[in-house]
Design a protein around this motif. Structure first.
Motif, mmCIF file in Angstrom:
data_model
loop_
_atom_site.group_PDB
_atom_site.id
_atom_site.type_symbol
_atom_site.label_atom_id
_atom_site.label_comp_id
_atom_site.label_asym_id
_atom_site.label_seq_id
_atom_site.Cartn_x
_atom_site.Cartn_y
_atom_site.Cartn_z
ATOM 1 N N SER A 174 26.675 30.937 -20.488
ATOM 2 C CA SER A 174 25.938 32.330 -20.752
ATOM 3 C C SER A 174 26.402 33.517 -19.951
ATOM 4 N N LEU A 213 17.439 33.401 -22.853
ATOM 5 C CA LEU A 213 17.367 32.882 -21.554
ATOM 6 C C LEU A 213 15.832 32.929 -21.291
ATOM 7 N N ASN A 230 19.988 29.218 -27.277
ATOM 8 C CA ASN A 230 20.934 29.491 -26.208
ATOM 9 C C ASN A 230 22.569 29.387 -26.722
#
Length: 260
Positions: A174, A213, A230
């Motif tokens: 990410s 997150l 996520n």
């Protein structure tokens, strides 16, 4: 030719510095992430050591960007301080959690709520800096400062999510889109006539990234649900960066031509 004409104007000096800082920061993020996440022979197994390494790296990169901006920063601005709050919060949490192994490793429920509350407040500061900038005056540096704080904040969040909240190492993907993009293509401003729908999509995905997150540290959210959230966001980030490249195909063409 006098000294004044030999000295590049502030905008040129800033651009040169930012290019060097961006490449250095991107490489540092990739190296530190590899040391913290990948099962390498020289990887850092200790959560405390990993947390301190990431906290120190983020703090150094943040300070270097701020002081290196020099004249381009335009002096002290309250909005820039508010912008930095989120990165400073995640650095502080990583430093505090580095003593977690000495306390037994696992976070008790109170500590979990403290971490979650600090992260929520940090994200709220991201929403506040725009209003503060409009109230006290925005600067050209402010936009770059905001973007890079997002990147540093996401790196810290990914390490927290993996090392302290229980998500798999894949979650760090990410935070790696921007560093990899910068290493490949350098800084790129928005191309002319960028569709408004793309700008809205990119901003929405960035917001979802932070929410996903942070949600990994929510004591009330089951880990499988946080993991799924996520994972979806990582897919959306891939779409966002892919869309960005589709708007400027010359970058891919130029990079492919320069490759051996």
């Amino acid at each position: 030719m006098n000294a004044e004409t030999r000295t590049p104007p502030p905008s040129q000096r800033w651009q040169r510095f930012y290019n060097v800082w961006g490449l250095t920061a991107s490489a540092a993020i990739l190296i530190v992430t590899a040391l913290v996440v990948l099962p390498l022979p020289f990887a850092i197994a200790s959560r405390s050591a990993a947390s301190l390494l990431v906290a120190g790296t983020l703090a150094v990169l943040l300070a270097a960007l701020y002081w290196g901006a020099g004249d381009h920063r335009g002096g002290f601005h309250v909005a820039n301080l508010v912008t930095a709050v989120r990165t400073l919060c995640v650095v502080g949490l990583l430093a505090w959690l580095s003593g977690g192994e000495a306390r037994g490793g696992a976070l008790d429920l109170t500590a979990q709520w403290v971490v979650f509350a600090v992260l929520v407040l940090a994200e709220l500061s991201d929403m506040a800096d725009g209003a503060v900038a409009r109230r006290f005056g925005a600067t050209p540096f402010g936009a770059t400062w905001d973007m890079e704080n997002d990147v540093l904040f996401s790196v810290g969040l990914c390490v927290l999510a993996h090392r302290w909240f229980g998500l798999g190492g894949w979650v760090v993907i990410s935070s790696l889109f921007h560093p990899v993009y910068f290493l490949l293509f350098g800084f790129q401003s928005d191309p002319p006539h960028t569709p408004a729908v793309y700008k809205l999509f990119a901003k929405t995905v960035c917001a979802l990234q932070m929410i996903a997150l942070i949600s990994a540290g929510a004591p009330f959210l089951p880990l499988p649900l946080a993991s799924a959230f996520n994972a979806v966001v990582i897919v959306l980030l891939a779409v966002s960066f892919g869309w960005d490249l589709a708007l400027r195909p010359q970058l891919c063409f130029r990079w492919s031509r320069s490759s051996p």
